[in-house]
Enzyme design. Structure first.
Site, short mmCIF file in Angstrom:
data_model
loop_
_atom_site.label_atom_id
_atom_site.label_comp_id
_atom_site.label_asym_id
_atom_site.label_seq_id
_atom_site.Cartn_x
_atom_site.Cartn_y
_atom_site.Cartn_z
N SER A 136 0.81 -1.22 0.00
CA SER A 136 0.00 0.00 0.00
C SER A 136 0.85 1.27 0.00
CB SER A 136 -0.90 0.01 1.24
OG SER A 136 -0.13 -0.15 2.42
N GLN A 138 1.60 4.33 1.83
CA GLN A 138 1.48 4.39 3.28
C GLN A 138 2.51 5.35 3.86
OE1 GLN A 138 3.95 0.79 5.05
NE2 GLN A 138 2.64 0.03 3.36
N HIS A 140 4.29 6.08 8.12
CA HIS A 140 4.31 5.65 9.52
C HIS A 140 4.28 6.88 10.42
CE1 HIS A 140 5.12 1.77 7.88
NE2 HIS A 140 6.27 2.15 7.39
N LYS A 163 7.70 4.41 13.84
CA LYS A 163 8.23 3.30 13.06
C LYS A 163 9.16 3.79 11.94
CE LYS A 163 6.73 -0.72 10.35
NZ LYS A 163 5.68 -1.23 9.47
N GLU A 165 12.23 3.18 9.52
CA GLU A 165 12.63 1.88 9.01
C GLU A 165 13.71 2.02 7.93
OE1 GLU A 165 8.82 0.43 7.69
OE2 GLU A 165 9.11 1.15 5.66
N HIS A 303 5.36 6.22 1.06
CA HIS A 303 6.15 5.23 0.33
C HIS A 303 5.30 4.00 0.02
CE1 HIS A 303 6.52 4.08 4.59
NE2 HIS A 303 6.70 2.84 4.17
N ARG A 322 -2.60 3.84 5.77
CA ARG A 322 -2.67 3.50 4.34
C ARG A 322 -3.70 4.38 3.63
NH1 ARG A 322 -2.76 -1.24 7.29
NH2 ARG A 322 -0.97 -2.63 6.99
N LYS A 328 -6.86 -3.27 2.42
CA LYS A 328 -6.96 -3.07 3.87
C LYS A 328 -7.58 -1.70 4.19
CE LYS A 328 -2.98 -6.00 5.05
NZ LYS A 328 -1.68 -6.05 5.74
#
Length: 449
Positions: A136, A138, A140, A163, A165, A303, A322, A328
């Site tokens: 997706s 999305q 964070h 989050k 990453e 991203h 998302r 979802k």
């Protein structure tokens, strides 16, 4: 075993049995690195038609790891240690202790600096991803927003942590990440009529007449307005726009070579028909990582991973907001309001040599770093002792690991996941070429406190 016993033990390494996620975007069966590693880690059979998307190594409740054996690591693979840990059921065989509970019982394994900042929590979550189709669009949340979202919607946002990453490519790896430059944004407005149909003409006119050198904040404001309108378009408008885009690009492909972005958009349309994420891809940078290159992502940056396999490390969270390319839950308003709207191509990390065989990747986040190790047959190398915990995963070959001053070496091979406490030097020697990765707390954080 209490902490004092652990310190006296000359074989402090622990083998982990880890969790797998079967998201529908994952690669199936033996085509999935996640599937291969999961099967070897657990001793289970690969289900040939099932997607294997993510292999989780850490303490997150949605996909916990378990400590196998009560002393030392055991020779050989995890085969025979019970069925794979399915993240949905959290089932596990025998009396294996979760890594989280084991750390609580042995907090010294984290080291003083990690304990002081994060308590008895492992601050990073380590993963392998096998991506067959796009994830997706999305972002964070940062720490403040994560706490609010978790309090409001705990069934959707399952923890209150941020989050950040980092993804390190194992194969060629494609992603969308961050907003395109101002010049590219103007070209989207000029040359993609399907975008213009979904947004206010005043905004497009303003954007085309802005001088971004002196009106940076105004650019950000208009980009926010345009992107929010786009992502909020009705299903009917979106379906019509995506259909027009698809027909136009297919016709133009007969007379000219389509750009990489245009080909990507057609690929996304096949995977997610009539999805607004197909059109929004024009607003985001198309990243292509070669094996050994890494991409890191801070909070509130848009991203979407597209294809390939990578090793990923992040803060211990599963919070995702998302807004496209997904079946979802979508939270368009939250996503559009939280983004930084920073423009330009993201930094690609190529790492730096720690030893002739180990490359280190240091993102600007306290919680984690990653090492990539390629060790030829018969060679040896050393992972220096650090003041925080480490997790190792082997994705190819066979070798032996020796912890600190221990006189014994333990066989490791593809599928093995090993936890090493703080202050443990790791000596590695190969039987055949060895390909492994290590995640740990960021060295800059450990060295500066």
């Amino acid at each position: 075993m209490d902490s004092s016993e652990l310190v006296k033990n000359h074989r402090p390494l622990r083998r982990l049995r880890c969790s797998v996620q079967h998201y529908d975007w994952g690669r199936t069966g033996r085509d999935s690195l996640v599937g291969k590693v999961c099967a070897l880690n657990s001793g289970s059979e690969i289900q040939l038609n099932k997607p294997y998307a993510e292999f989780w190594m850490g303490i997150h409740a949605s996909g916990p790891s378990f400590v196998v054996g009560s002393t030392g690591i055991e020779n050989g693979n995890g085969n025979g240690n019970g069925a794979a840990v399915d993240s949905h059921s959290h089932s596990h065989s025998g009396a294996a202790l979760s890594l989280k509970d084991w750390i609580v019982q042995n907090p010294s394994v984290l080291g003083d600096k990690v304990l002081d900042k994060w308590g008895s929590d492992l601050p990073f979550l380590f993963k392998i991803l096998s991506v067959a189709k796009a994830l997706s669009i999305q972002a964070h949340p940062d720490k403040e927003l994560a706490k609010k979202l978790h309090k409001l919607h705990p069934n959707i946002y399952k923890d209150d942590s941020h989050k950040p990453e980092m993804a390190l490519a194992v194969t060629e790896f494609e992603a969308l990440c961050g907003f395109v430059s101002f010049g590219e944004l103007k070209d989207v407005i000029r040359y993609i009529p399907e975008v213009v149909e979904l947004i206010d003409s005043n905004d497009t006119s303003q954007l085309l007449h802005i001088n971004d050198q002196v009106e940076g904040e105004k650019v950000k404001s208009i980009l926010r307005s345009i992107f929010t309108q786009l992502m909020s378009a009705s299903k009917e408008m979106t379906t019509e726009a995506v259909s027009k885009l698809k027909i136009r690009l297919q016709m133009q492909s007969q007379v000219r070579r389509l750009t990489d972005k245009e080909n990507l958009v057609l690929k996304l349309e096949k995977e997610y028909p009539n999805d607004i994420g197909v059109i929004s891809a024009f607003f985001l940078n198309h990243i292509k990582l070669n094996p050994g290159e890494a991409l890191y992502l801070g909070a509130n940056e848009p991203h979407a991973y597209i294809s390939g396999e990578c090793i990923e490390v992040m803060a211990t969270s599963d919070n995702v907001v998302r807004a496209g390319l997904t079946p979802k839950h979508r939270d368009v308003q939250t996503l559009c309001s939280m983004l930084t709207y920073k423009q330009g191509f993201p930094e690609i990390l190529k790492g730096f040599p720690l030893t002739p065989y180990i490359t280190r990747y240091l993102p600007p986040f306290d919680e984690f770093e990653m090492d990539r190790c390629f060790l030829p047959k018969g060679a040896s190398t050393v992972f220096p002792a650090v003041e925080g915990p480490s997790i190792f995963v082997v994705i190819g070959g066979e070798g032996a690991m020796q912890a600190g001053s221990s006189s014994s070496r333990d066989v490791v091979m593809e599928g093995d996941v090993i936890f090493a406490p703080a202050g443990t030097q790791i000596n590695v020697k190969t039987v055949s070429e060895l390909h492994m990765y290590r995640a740990g707390v960021n060295s800059r954080f450990l060295q500066t406190l």
